[in-house]
Design an enzyme around this catalytic site. Structure first.
Site, mmCIF file in Angstrom:
data_model
loop_
_atom_site.group_PDB
_atom_site.id
_atom_site.type_symbol
_atom_site.label_atom_id
_atom_site.label_comp_id
_atom_site.label_asym_id
_atom_site.label_seq_id
_atom_site.Cartn_x
_atom_site.Cartn_y
_atom_site.Cartn_z
ATOM 1 N N TYR A 234 40.599 43.833 28.237
ATOM 2 C CA TYR A 234 40.385 44.639 27.029
ATOM 3 C C TYR A 234 40.686 46.120 27.271
ATOM 4 C CZ TYR A 234 38.409 44.941 22.294
ATOM 5 O OH TYR A 234 38.226 45.095 20.945
ATOM 6 N N LYS B 131 36.371 51.287 21.711
ATOM 7 C CA LYS B 131 35.218 50.732 20.993
ATOM 8 C C LYS B 131 33.926 51.456 21.374
ATOM 9 C CE LYS B 131 37.048 47.482 18.427
ATOM 10 N NZ LYS B 131 37.028 47.564 16.946
#
Length: 266
Positions: free
Chosen positions: A165, A172
């Site tokens: 990720y 995020k």
């Protein structure tokens, strides 16, 4: 009209396919009595086609969060569909993007240009879109009094480092912090800002993440109440709940809709 969102006007961003969380949030919002407007980026004809699959076809407005003109005119363009003097009651922020070199195990080699794009689109846009819509979310004429508005963003739990990720995970984390600061600074205008941290789904966005299956395997093994990779509705329900008046004093919160994985130890 009855329903959790009866009489409310909601703007939903990020609808690309009918498999997306944003689409299901829009669908559920309509079923709960809301009037919905969508935004689209790039292939507007595709978004318009998807809009026709809603219980009631929703208008689509073009929005590129990196385009200053789009942001500067957003409130005016949304107001054309609301009617003169009609406020906006909710915003669903479902916008995220990272260039390919910012994902897939390339964390140490990613250049700032790609990182900055991920941050601007995936985190800063929560602030930029919310502020662009502030004249509708908190009208200066005082019509906000006793009403309140709700901003709900889509998150992926940033408490830990996930496989593959990479810089999207960092973006995020920035989104989570941005939401808290928006909650702090807009609370006096009775605007709540919260996030739904959803588990992984087999969506268009997931296809752009190298090694997504490795990430998804975590949920198969660790979700205590199970997790369905092809069912966006639980996350959509969480969004609708936060848009409603049932959480009038909840702001700066992250609600996990992930089958419980976020709280599991080793």
């Amino acid at each position: 009209m009855s329903g959790l969102l009866a009489g409310k006007r909601i703007l939903v961003t990020g609808v690309l396919t009918d498999a997306s969380i944003a689409f299901h949030a829009a669908k559920l919002a309509q079923e709960e009595g809301a009037e919905v407007i969508l935004t689209g980026f790039g292939r507007l004809s595709l978004v318009q086609r998807i809009a026709r699959r809603l219980p009631k076809e929703a208008p689509v407005i073009e929005l590129d969060v990196q385009n200053r003109e789009h942001l500067d005119t957003l409130a005016e363009r949304v107001a054309e569909h609301l009617g003169e003097g009609v406020p906006l009651d909710g915003l669903v922020h479902s916008i995220a993007f990272a260039p390919q070199d910012a994902l897939g195990g390339n964390f140490l080699q990613t250049e700032w240009e790609s990182v900055s794009t991920a941050f601007e689109v995936s985190a800063y846009s929560l602030k930029s879109v919310t502020m662009a819509l502030l004249p509708l979310l908190a009208p200066e004429d005082g019509s906000v009094e006793g009403r309140g508005a709700s901003v709900v963003g889509l998150d992926f739990d940033a408490q830990v480092a996930w496989p593959k990720y990479d810089w999207m995970g960092v973006a995020k984390a920035a989104l989570e912090s941005t939401s808290r600061y928006l909650a702090r600074d807009l609370g006096h205008q009775n605007i709540r800002c919260n996030l739904i941290a959803a588990g992984p789904l087999k969506s268009m966005a997931a296809k752009s993440i190298p090694g997504f299956e490795q990430l998804a395997d975590v949920w198969d093994a660790r979700a205590p109440i199970g997790w369905e990779l092809t069912d966006p509705e639980p996350a959509g329900r969480g969004i609708v709940a936060l848009l409603s008046d049932w959480f009038p004093k909840t702001t700066g919160e992250i609600v996990h809709v992930d089958g419980g994985v976020h709280m599991m130890g080793a």
